[in-house]
Design a protein around this motif. Structure first.
Motif, PDB file in Angstrom:
ATOM      1  N   GLN A   7       0.858  -1.174   0.000  1.00  0.00           N
ATOM      2  CA  GLN A   7       0.000   0.000   0.000  1.00  0.00           C
ATOM      3  C   GLN A   7       0.899   1.230   0.000  1.00  0.00           C
ATOM      4  O   GLN A   7       1.549   1.532   1.008  1.00  0.00           O
ATOM      5  N   PRO A   8       1.014   1.952  -1.109  1.00  0.00           N
ATOM      6  CA  PRO A   8       1.902   3.117  -1.130  1.00  0.00           C
ATOM      7  C   PRO A   8       1.414   4.227  -0.223  1.00  0.00           C
ATOM      8  O   PRO A   8       0.230   4.284   0.140  1.00  0.00           O
ATOM      9  N   SER A   9       2.331   5.093   0.137  1.00  0.00           N
ATOM     10  CA  SER A   9       1.997   6.211   1.008  1.00  0.00           C
ATOM     11  C   SER A   9       0.940   7.092   0.354  1.00  0.00           C
ATOM     12  O   SER A   9       1.087   7.501  -0.801  1.00  0.00           O
ATOM     13  N   PRO A  10      -0.147   7.413   1.086  1.00  0.00           N
ATOM     14  CA  PRO A  10      -1.169   8.296   0.506  1.00  0.00           C
ATOM     15  C   PRO A  10      -0.649   9.713   0.276  1.00  0.00           C
ATOM     16  O   PRO A  10      -1.264  10.483  -0.463  1.00  0.00           O
ATOM     17  N   SER A  11       0.494  10.055   0.900  1.00  0.00           N
ATOM     18  CA  SER A  11       1.053  11.406   0.740  1.00  0.00           C
ATOM     19  C   SER A  11       2.244  11.410  -0.212  1.00  0.00           C
ATOM     20  O   SER A  11       3.083  12.301  -0.153  1.00  0.00           O
ATOM     21  N   ARG A  12       2.314  10.430  -1.123  1.00  0.00           N
ATOM     22  CA  ARG A  12       3.500  10.301  -1.980  1.00  0.00           C
ATOM     23  C   ARG A  12       3.702  11.490  -2.907  1.00  0.00           C
ATOM     24  O   ARG A  12       4.814  11.716  -3.377  1.00  0.00           O
ATOM     25  N   TYR A  13       2.653  12.246  -3.172  1.00  0.00           N
ATOM     26  CA  TYR A  13       2.809  13.432  -4.007  1.00  0.00           C
ATOM     27  C   TYR A  13       2.824  14.709  -3.174  1.00  0.00           C
ATOM     28  O   TYR A  13       2.784  15.804  -3.726  1.00  0.00           O
ATOM     29  N   GLU A  14       2.915  14.539  -1.876  1.00  0.00           N
ATOM     30  CA  GLU A  14       2.917  15.703  -0.974  1.00  0.00           C
ATOM     31  C   GLU A  14       4.157  15.725  -0.089  1.00  0.00           C
ATOM     32  O   GLU A  14       4.224  16.469   0.878  1.00  0.00           O
ATOM     33  N   ASN A  15       5.153  14.896  -0.420  1.00  0.00           N
ATOM     34  CA  ASN A  15       6.350  14.783   0.406  1.00  0.00           C
ATOM     35  C   ASN A  15       7.504  15.630  -0.088  1.00  0.00           C
ATOM     36  O   ASN A  15       8.660  15.392   0.273  1.00  0.00           O
ATOM     37  N   GLY A  16       7.217  16.593  -0.943  1.00  0.00           N
ATOM     38  CA  GLY A  16       8.261  17.510  -1.389  1.00  0.00           C
ATOM     39  C   GLY A  16       8.822  17.237  -2.766  1.00  0.00           C
ATOM     40  O   GLY A  16       9.712  17.971  -3.224  1.00  0.00           O
ATOM     41  N   MET A  17       8.337  16.207  -3.453  1.00  0.00           N
ATOM     42  CA  MET A  17       8.840  15.944  -4.801  1.00  0.00           C
ATOM     43  C   MET A  17       8.440  17.082  -5.735  1.00  0.00           C
ATOM     44  O   MET A  17       7.319  17.590  -5.680  1.00  0.00           O
ATOM     45  N   ILE A  18       9.374  17.456  -6.582  1.00  0.00           N
ATOM     46  CA  ILE A  18       9.161  18.477  -7.606  1.00  0.00           C
ATOM     47  C   ILE A  18       8.991  17.772  -8.947  1.00  0.00           C
ATOM     48  O   ILE A  18       9.749  16.861  -9.276  1.00  0.00           O
ATOM     49  N   PHE A  19       7.998  18.182  -9.717  1.00  0.00           N
ATOM     50  CA  PHE A  19       7.800  17.615 -11.044  1.00  0.00           C
ATOM     51  C   PHE A  19       8.101  18.676 -12.099  1.00  0.00           C
ATOM     52  O   PHE A  19       7.726  19.846 -11.939  1.00  0.00           O
ATOM     53  N   ARG A  20       8.782  18.260 -13.148  1.00  0.00           N
ATOM     54  CA  ARG A  20       9.189  19.169 -14.212  1.00  0.00           C
ATOM     55  C   ARG A  20       8.713  18.636 -15.562  1.00  0.00           C
ATOM     56  O   ARG A  20       8.757  17.435 -15.806  1.00  0.00           O
ATOM     57  N   ARG A  21       8.300  19.556 -16.418  1.00  0.00           N
ATOM     58  CA  ARG A  21       7.820  19.165 -17.736  1.00  0.00           C
ATOM     59  C   ARG A  21       8.991  18.753 -18.623  1.00  0.00           C
ATOM     60  O   ARG A  21      10.046  19.391 -18.627  1.00  0.00           O
ATOM     61  N   ALA A  22       8.802  17.658 -19.368  1.00  0.00           N
ATOM     62  CA  ALA A  22       9.826  17.167 -20.287  1.00  0.00           C
ATOM     63  C   ALA A  22       9.705  17.903 -21.614  1.00  0.00           C
ATOM     64  O   ALA A  22       8.868  17.568 -22.459  1.00  0.00           O
ATOM     65  N   GLY A  23      10.528  18.931 -21.775  1.00  0.00           N
ATOM     66  CA  GLY A  23      10.519  19.692 -23.011  1.00  0.00           C
ATOM     67  C   GLY A  23       9.150  20.228 -23.348  1.00  0.00           C
ATOM     68  O   GLY A  23       8.400  20.677 -22.473  1.00  0.00           O
ATOM     69  N   ARG A  24       8.805  20.152 -24.631  1.00  0.00           N
ATOM     70  CA  ARG A  24       7.473  20.596 -25.078  1.00  0.00           C
ATOM     71  C   ARG A  24       6.586  19.364 -25.220  1.00  0.00           C
ATOM     72  O   ARG A  24       6.261  18.916 -26.329  1.00  0.00           O
ATOM     73  N   SER A  25       6.224  18.793 -24.085  1.00  0.00           N
ATOM     74  CA  SER A  25       5.385  17.586 -24.081  1.00  0.00           C
ATOM     75  C   SER A  25       4.386  17.685 -22.944  1.00  0.00           C
ATOM     76  O   SER A  25       4.422  18.612 -22.135  1.00  0.00           O
ATOM     77  N   GLY A  26       3.519  16.708 -22.875  1.00  0.00           N
ATOM     78  CA  GLY A  26       2.570  16.644 -21.773  1.00  0.00           C
ATOM     79  C   GLY A  26       3.102  15.898 -20.569  1.00  0.00           C
ATOM     80  O   GLY A  26       2.399  15.786 -19.555  1.00  0.00           O
ATOM     81  N   VAL A  27       4.334  15.387 -20.663  1.00  0.00           N
ATOM     82  CA  VAL A  27       4.893  14.542 -19.605  1.00  0.00           C
ATOM     83  C   VAL A  27       5.605  15.392 -18.561  1.00  0.00           C
ATOM     84  O   VAL A  27       6.431  16.251 -18.889  1.00  0.00           O
ATOM     85  N   GLN A  28       5.289  15.137 -17.308  1.00  0.00           N
ATOM     86  CA  GLN A  28       6.026  15.715 -16.193  1.00  0.00           C
ATOM     87  C   GLN A  28       6.738  14.595 -15.449  1.00  0.00           C
ATOM     88  O   GLN A  28       6.138  13.556 -15.162  1.00  0.00           O
ATOM     89  N   LEU A  29       8.002  14.809 -15.144  1.00  0.00           N
ATOM     90  CA  LEU A  29       8.813  13.807 -14.462  1.00  0.00           C
ATOM     91  C   LEU A  29       9.265  14.323 -13.109  1.00  0.00           C
ATOM     92  O   LEU A  29       9.436  15.532 -12.915  1.00  0.00           O
ATOM     93  N   PRO A  30       9.478  13.403 -12.164  1.00  0.00           N
ATOM     94  CA  PRO A  30      10.025  13.830 -10.883  1.00  0.00           C
ATOM     95  C   PRO A  30      11.447  14.346 -11.068  1.00  0.00           C
ATOM     96  O   PRO A  30      12.188  13.860 -11.937  1.00  0.00           O
ATOM     97  N   ALA A  31      11.824  15.334 -10.267  1.00  0.00           N
ATOM     98  CA  ALA A  31      13.168  15.902 -10.378  1.00  0.00           C
ATOM     99  C   ALA A  31      14.235  14.848 -10.138  1.00  0.00           C
ATOM    100  O   ALA A  31      15.331  14.932 -10.698  1.00  0.00           O
ATOM    101  N   LEU A  32      13.934  13.852  -9.320  1.00  0.00           N
ATOM    102  CA  LEU A  32      14.833  12.729  -9.091  1.00  0.00           C
ATOM    103  C   LEU A  32      14.163  11.452  -9.565  1.00  0.00           C
ATOM    104  O   LEU A  32      12.990  11.214  -9.292  1.00  0.00           O
ATOM    105  N   SER A  33      14.918  10.632 -10.293  1.00  0.00           N
ATOM    106  CA  SER A  33      14.437   9.349 -10.790  1.00  0.00           C
ATOM    107  C   SER A  33      15.327   8.249 -10.239  1.00  0.00           C
ATOM    108  O   SER A  33      16.483   8.493  -9.895  1.00  0.00           O
ATOM    109  N   LEU A  34      14.802   7.039 -10.181  1.00  0.00           N
ATOM    110  CA  LEU A  34      15.578   5.928  -9.630  1.00  0.00           C
ATOM    111  C   LEU A  34      16.200   5.114 -10.754  1.00  0.00           C
ATOM    112  O   LEU A  34      15.498   4.525 -11.575  1.00  0.00           O
ATOM    113  N   GLY A  35      17.537   5.083 -10.780  1.00  0.00           N
ATOM    114  CA  GLY A  35      18.262   4.304 -11.771  1.00  0.00           C
ATOM    115  C   GLY A  35      18.583   2.918 -11.254  1.00  0.00           C
ATOM    116  O   GLY A  35      18.958   2.748 -10.092  1.00  0.00           O
TER     117      GLY A  35
END
Length: 334
Positions: A7-35
């Protein structure tokens, strides 16, 4: 014994993650990704893989970056991701952005490497089976192939997207002129390059100096930085020499001759600046990348949830004074 349902955290989008738009697209990505290059394959316990993946998702890291030969051994990071999909993430698939790639050595013979249409298409089919997915969100050509006609590689990406096996196309580590040609070719076929990925950190400023970062921004592509901590140099790991259990001591992808007296002085100078900012060296190195708005996301690696937690703290301060940037430039460029 039946494992508890994740059960993921219900506050997973409220824990300080920043989302940024990928160029001129509709996609927003988290500032940090897991490699998942290291520490997510067969040499890692699945319980630790699961713990790190859950922790990342619970903190808004929804972009998981894989490739066909990530492990070690080849393919096992994707296999473990497939186990995660079946045990944890299947109900949340539409919240996730999953990348895979092909371009490096994967299987024997002439069709298991580089950039041919045959290799790229076969590799993606294998990757999807391992990851237990119907499609990838983005499929990258992992490296430029100087021997295969670039049109062949790019048309394979176009056809992969049109087939629905990937939603977007991406490029990794292409030289400037090949990048320029690829952006134009893909855009003319209505499959624009969503993401351009390259090695970028305080000690490797090539995306700036070569022009690939600027070209990506001008062309409407997002930019994803990998190796942001220079494989551990931009952490506190080597401030006092080479630890016996380190990647450098074991000769794994980081040579000991890199840590010269001059390099150590640069690392210590950057560490002193980070402390004055109230950050660890790793936090500051990530924050510096994210201070450039052209950078969509930064791929972090991890061997524990503690490392992910430390990296997430970088998001608390991504602003730098002009004096700090001048000092960073002097130290990072040597």
């Amino acid at each position: 014994m039946i494992e508890p349902v994740y059960q993921p955290s219900p506050s997973r989008y409220e824990n300080g993650m920043i989302f940024r738009r990928a160029g001129r697209s509709g996609v927003q990505l988290p500032a940090l990704s897991l490699g998942m290059w290291h520490n997510f394959g067969s040499e890692q316990t699945f319980s630790n893989v699961q713990e790190m993946a859950h922790y990342a998702f619970d903190h808004g890291i929804v972009y998981f970056d894989l490739a066909n030969n990530y492990g070690p051994a080849y393919g096992t990071a994707e296999e473990n991701f497939g186990r995660l999909m079946e045990r944890s993430f299947r109900p949340y698939r539409d919240e996730m952005f999953i990348a895979t790639k092909a371009g490096y050595d994967m299987w024997p013979g002439p069709y298991g490497n580089w950039g041919s249409r045959k290799y790229l298409m076969a590799s993606l089919d294998q990757s999807l089976r391992r990851m237990k997915l119907d499609y990838a969100d983005v499929f990258y050509s992992h490296r430029y192939d100087p021997e295969t006609p670039l049109e062949e590689t790019l048309q394979a990406l176009v056809d992969i997207v049109r087939s629905g096996k990937a939603l977007y196309a991406g490029l990794s580590r292409y030289p400037l002129e090949a990048e320029r040609f690829a952006f134009r070719y893909l855009a003319e076929r209505d499959v624009p390059c969503l993401l351009f990925q390259d090695k970028y950190n305080l000690f490797n400023r090539e995306p700036e100096t070569s022009g690939v970062l600027s070209l990506a921004a001008e062309s409407g592509s997002g930019f994803v930085a990998f190796s942001p901590l220079a494989q551990g140099l931009l952490t506190g790991r080597y401030l006092n020499g080479i630890p016996q259990d380190s990647r450098m001591a074991e000769g794994r992808s980081l040579r000991s001759d890199v840590l010269t007296d001059a390099m150590l002085a640069r690392i210590r100078g950057l560490n002193d600046l980070a402390r004055r900012r109230g950050q660890t060296l790793a936090e500051m190195a990530l924050a510096w990348l994210l201070s450039d708005k052209r950078v969509t996301s930064v791929i972090i690696g991890a061997s524990s949830t503690a490392q992910i937690a430390d990296n997430l703290r970088a998001l608390e301060n991504t602003s730098f004074s002009s004096e700090e940037l001048t000092e960073i430039d002097a130290l990072s460029r040597g």
